[in-house]
Design a protein around this motif. Structure first.
Motif, PDB file in Angstrom:
ATOM      1  N   GLY A  67     -22.809 -60.276 -34.787  1.00  0.00           N
ATOM      2  CA  GLY A  67     -21.457 -60.226 -34.235  1.00  0.00           C
ATOM      3  C   GLY A  67     -20.748 -58.970 -34.735  1.00  0.00           C
ATOM      4  N   GLY A  68     -19.767 -58.514 -33.979  1.00  0.00           N
ATOM      5  CA  GLY A  68     -19.098 -57.249 -34.280  1.00  0.00           C
ATOM      6  C   GLY A  68     -18.438 -57.159 -35.641  1.00  0.00           C
ATOM      7  N   GLY A  69     -18.102 -58.310 -36.242  1.00  0.00           N
ATOM      8  CA  GLY A  69     -17.411 -58.281 -37.534  1.00  0.00           C
ATOM      9  C   GLY A  69     -18.346 -58.340 -38.729  1.00  0.00           C
ATOM     10  N   ALA A  70     -19.611 -58.632 -38.490  1.00  0.00           N
ATOM     11  CA  ALA A  70     -20.534 -58.927 -39.598  1.00  0.00           C
ATOM     12  C   ALA A  70     -20.724 -57.746 -40.547  1.00  0.00           C
ATOM     13  N   PHE A  71     -20.795 -56.554 -39.993  1.00  0.00           N
ATOM     14  CA  PHE A  71     -21.108 -55.357 -40.798  1.00  0.00           C
ATOM     15  C   PHE A  71     -19.927 -54.942 -41.684  1.00  0.00           C
ATOM     16  N   LEU A  72     -18.774 -55.572 -41.439  1.00  0.00           N
ATOM     17  CA  LEU A  72     -17.576 -55.241 -42.214  1.00  0.00           C
ATOM     18  C   LEU A  72     -17.681 -55.741 -43.649  1.00  0.00           C
ATOM     19  N   ARG A  73     -18.537 -56.740 -43.869  1.00  0.00           N
ATOM     20  CA  ARG A  73     -18.656 -57.326 -45.202  1.00  0.00           C
ATOM     21  C   ARG A  73     -19.669 -56.517 -46.025  1.00  0.00           C
ATOM     22  N   ALA A  74     -19.192 -56.000 -47.178  1.00  0.00           N
ATOM     23  CA  ALA A  74     -20.035 -55.094 -47.980  1.00  0.00           C
ATOM     24  C   ALA A  74     -21.362 -55.741 -48.373  1.00  0.00           C
ATOM     25  N   GLN A  75     -21.303 -57.013 -48.753  1.00  0.00           N
ATOM     26  CA  GLN A  75     -22.534 -57.691 -49.185  1.00  0.00           C
ATOM     27  C   GLN A  75     -23.553 -57.791 -48.042  1.00  0.00           C
ATOM     28  N   THR A  76     -23.044 -58.020 -46.841  1.00  0.00           N
ATOM     29  CA  THR A  76     -23.928 -58.093 -45.674  1.00  0.00           C
ATOM     30  C   THR A  76     -24.538 -56.722 -45.394  1.00  0.00           C
ATOM     31  N   ARG A  77     -23.731 -55.672 -45.525  1.00  0.00           N
ATOM     32  CA  ARG A  77     -24.268 -54.319 -45.323  1.00  0.00           C
ATOM     33  C   ARG A  77     -25.377 -54.021 -46.326  1.00  0.00           C
ATOM     34  N   GLU A  78     -25.160 -54.454 -47.565  1.00  0.00           N
ATOM     35  CA  GLU A  78     -26.182 -54.209 -48.596  1.00  0.00           C
ATOM     36  C   GLU A  78     -27.478 -54.932 -48.254  1.00  0.00           C
ATOM     37  N   MET A  79     -27.370 -56.179 -47.823  1.00  0.00           N
ATOM     38  CA  MET A  79     -28.568 -56.953 -47.467  1.00  0.00           C
ATOM     39  C   MET A  79     -29.299 -56.296 -46.297  1.00  0.00           C
ATOM     40  N   ILE A  80     -28.522 -55.827 -45.323  1.00  0.00           N
ATOM     41  CA  ILE A  80     -29.136 -55.195 -44.152  1.00  0.00           C
ATOM     42  C   ILE A  80     -29.849 -53.914 -44.576  1.00  0.00           C
ATOM     43  N   SER A  81     -29.221 -53.154 -45.476  1.00  0.00           N
ATOM     44  CA  SER A  81     -29.860 -51.887 -45.843  1.00  0.00           C
ATOM     45  C   SER A  81     -31.087 -52.130 -46.720  1.00  0.00           C
ATOM     46  N   GLU A  82     -31.078 -53.228 -47.457  1.00  0.00           N
ATOM     47  CA  GLU A  82     -32.232 -53.561 -48.304  1.00  0.00           C
ATOM     48  C   GLU A  82     -33.414 -54.080 -47.471  1.00  0.00           C
ATOM     49  N   LEU A  83     -33.104 -54.955 -46.515  1.00  0.00           N
ATOM     50  CA  LEU A  83     -34.179 -55.683 -45.822  1.00  0.00           C
ATOM     51  C   LEU A  83     -34.436 -55.210 -44.381  1.00  0.00           C
ATOM     52  N   GLY A  84     -33.541 -54.408 -43.845  1.00  0.00           N
ATOM     53  CA  GLY A  84     -33.702 -54.007 -42.449  1.00  0.00           C
ATOM     54  C   GLY A  84     -33.282 -52.572 -42.231  1.00  0.00           C
ATOM     55  N   VAL A  85     -33.058 -52.240 -40.968  1.00  0.00           N
ATOM     56  CA  VAL A  85     -32.526 -50.921 -40.625  1.00  0.00           C
ATOM     57  C   VAL A  85     -31.396 -51.154 -39.625  1.00  0.00           C
ATOM     58  N   SER A  86     -30.242 -50.530 -39.880  1.00  0.00           N
ATOM     59  CA  SER A  86     -29.094 -50.783 -39.010  1.00  0.00           C
ATOM     60  C   SER A  86     -28.948 -49.691 -37.958  1.00  0.00           C
ATOM     61  N   VAL A  87     -28.582 -50.123 -36.756  1.00  0.00           N
ATOM     62  CA  VAL A  87     -28.340 -49.186 -35.653  1.00  0.00           C
ATOM     63  C   VAL A  87     -26.954 -49.492 -35.088  1.00  0.00           C
ATOM     64  N   TRP A  88     -26.092 -48.485 -35.121  1.00  0.00           N
ATOM     65  CA  TRP A  88     -24.751 -48.654 -34.533  1.00  0.00           C
ATOM     66  C   TRP A  88     -24.831 -48.314 -33.054  1.00  0.00           C
ATOM     67  N   LEU A  89     -24.546 -49.292 -32.226  1.00  0.00           N
ATOM     68  CA  LEU A  89     -24.423 -49.041 -30.788  1.00  0.00           C
ATOM     69  C   LEU A  89     -22.988 -48.605 -30.561  1.00  0.00           C
ATOM     70  N   LYS A  90     -22.823 -47.319 -30.356  1.00  0.00           N
ATOM     71  CA  LYS A  90     -21.479 -46.730 -30.297  1.00  0.00           C
ATOM     72  C   LYS A  90     -21.011 -46.628 -28.845  1.00  0.00           C
ATOM     73  N   ALA A  91     -19.812 -47.111 -28.600  1.00  0.00           N
ATOM     74  CA  ALA A  91     -19.269 -47.033 -27.240  1.00  0.00           C
ATOM     75  C   ALA A  91     -17.775 -46.727 -27.339  1.00  0.00           C
ATOM     76  N   ASP A  92     -17.231 -46.055 -26.330  1.00  0.00           N
ATOM     77  CA  ASP A  92     -15.806 -45.746 -26.403  1.00  0.00           C
ATOM     78  C   ASP A  92     -14.966 -46.927 -25.885  1.00  0.00           C
ATOM     79  N   LEU A  93     -13.662 -46.809 -26.128  1.00  0.00           N
ATOM     80  CA  LEU A  93     -12.767 -47.930 -25.827  1.00  0.00           C
ATOM     81  C   LEU A  93     -12.829 -48.361 -24.361  1.00  0.00           C
ATOM     82  N   ASP A  94     -12.847 -47.383 -23.447  1.00  0.00           N
ATOM     83  CA  ASP A  94     -12.841 -47.742 -22.022  1.00  0.00           C
ATOM     84  C   ASP A  94     -14.066 -48.569 -21.651  1.00  0.00           C
ATOM     85  N   LEU A  95     -15.210 -48.166 -22.177  1.00  0.00           N
ATOM     86  CA  LEU A  95     -16.446 -48.888 -21.856  1.00  0.00           C
ATOM     87  C   LEU A  95     -16.409 -50.295 -22.478  1.00  0.00           C
ATOM     88  N   LEU A  96     -15.966 -50.367 -23.719  1.00  0.00           N
ATOM     89  CA  LEU A  96     -15.889 -51.679 -24.384  1.00  0.00           C
ATOM     90  C   LEU A  96     -14.950 -52.603 -23.616  1.00  0.00           C
TER      91      LEU A  96
END
Ligand SMILES: Nc1ncnc2c1ncn2[C@@H]1O[C@H](COP(=O)(O)OP(=O)(O)O)[C@@H](O)[C@H]1O
Ligand SMILES: O=C(O)C1=C[C@@H](OP(=O)(O)O)[C@@H](O)[C@H](O)C1
Ligand SMILES: [Mg+2]
Length: 181
Positions: A81-110
């Protein structure tokens, strides 16, 4: 192709994490996981109902737990979910166990994507477009911490964006082996 780490798609609501993640998992022939879908199935309630009954903080705790559990499984594609990466502990777990990809889109498209579906509780405000803009401004610096970035474009079909993610992953031999893109 062999995937060594779970690919975690992060980014704003409407970026296409769920839709692109499904397609990417199909291309890689690995399991597709979505933290929202797991929470909804476990609670037998919609995200909006969980927010309403138990509050956002409760949802965020469940979300963090689900993500760690899924990251510990075999490598796959995990859309969060869009809010999950906001939590520092979750980011740490993702960087330890996975690889993160930001799907970047501008406001109009979103906005063009999320306005069609009134399922996201954070956008149930008097001016959802302005709320989306505020969230985007607050969150972009955090999404920018992701390992990889893929820009989504209005002209891209879901499969085009999935191929763009695959091309990024193919540059990382520690993540994906034997890709021919
Ligand atoms: N080219 C595209 N790429 C991604 N999503 C698209 C595209 N075209 C339409 N969509 C739609 O946009 C909506 C939002 O996508 P979704 O995957 O739910 O985003 P997220 O999980 O990031 O909130 C979905 O209805 C999806 O099918
Ligand atoms: O951005 C957010 O905080 C949220 C995004 C939603 O998921 P998507 O990003 O898949 O729409 C869902 O987790 C919930 O409505 C909260
Ligand atoms: Mg989603």
């Amino acid at each position: 192709m062999k995937l060594h780490k779970t690919v975690v798609l992060v980014g704003m609501m409407g970026a296409g994490k769920t839709a692109v993640g499904k397609e990417l998992a199909r291309m890689l022939a690995v399991p597709f996981l979505d933290s929202d879908e797991e929470i909804v199935a476990a609670a037998a309630m919609s995200i909006a109902e969980i927010f309403e009954r138990d509050g956002e903080a409760f949802f965020r705790d469940r979300e963090a737990e689900v993500i760690v559990r899924l990251l510990r499984g075999k490598p796959g594609v995990l859309s969060v979910g869009g809010g999950a990466f906001l939590r520092a502990q979750t980011r740490e777990m993702i960087s330890e166990l996975g690889v993160s990809v930001w799907l970047k889109a501008d406001l109009d498209l979103l906005w063009s994507r999320v306005r069609q579906k009134p399922t996201r509780p954070l956008l149930m405000t008097s001016d959802p477009q302005a709320t989306l803009a505020q969230l985007l401004a607050q969150r972009e610096p955090v999404y920018a911490k992701a390992d990889l970035v893929v820009e989504t474009q209005p002209a891209y079909a879901i499969a085009d964006t999935a191929r763009a993610v695959l091309a990024q992953l193919a540059l990382r031999a520690d993540v994906l082996e034997g890709a021919s893109t």
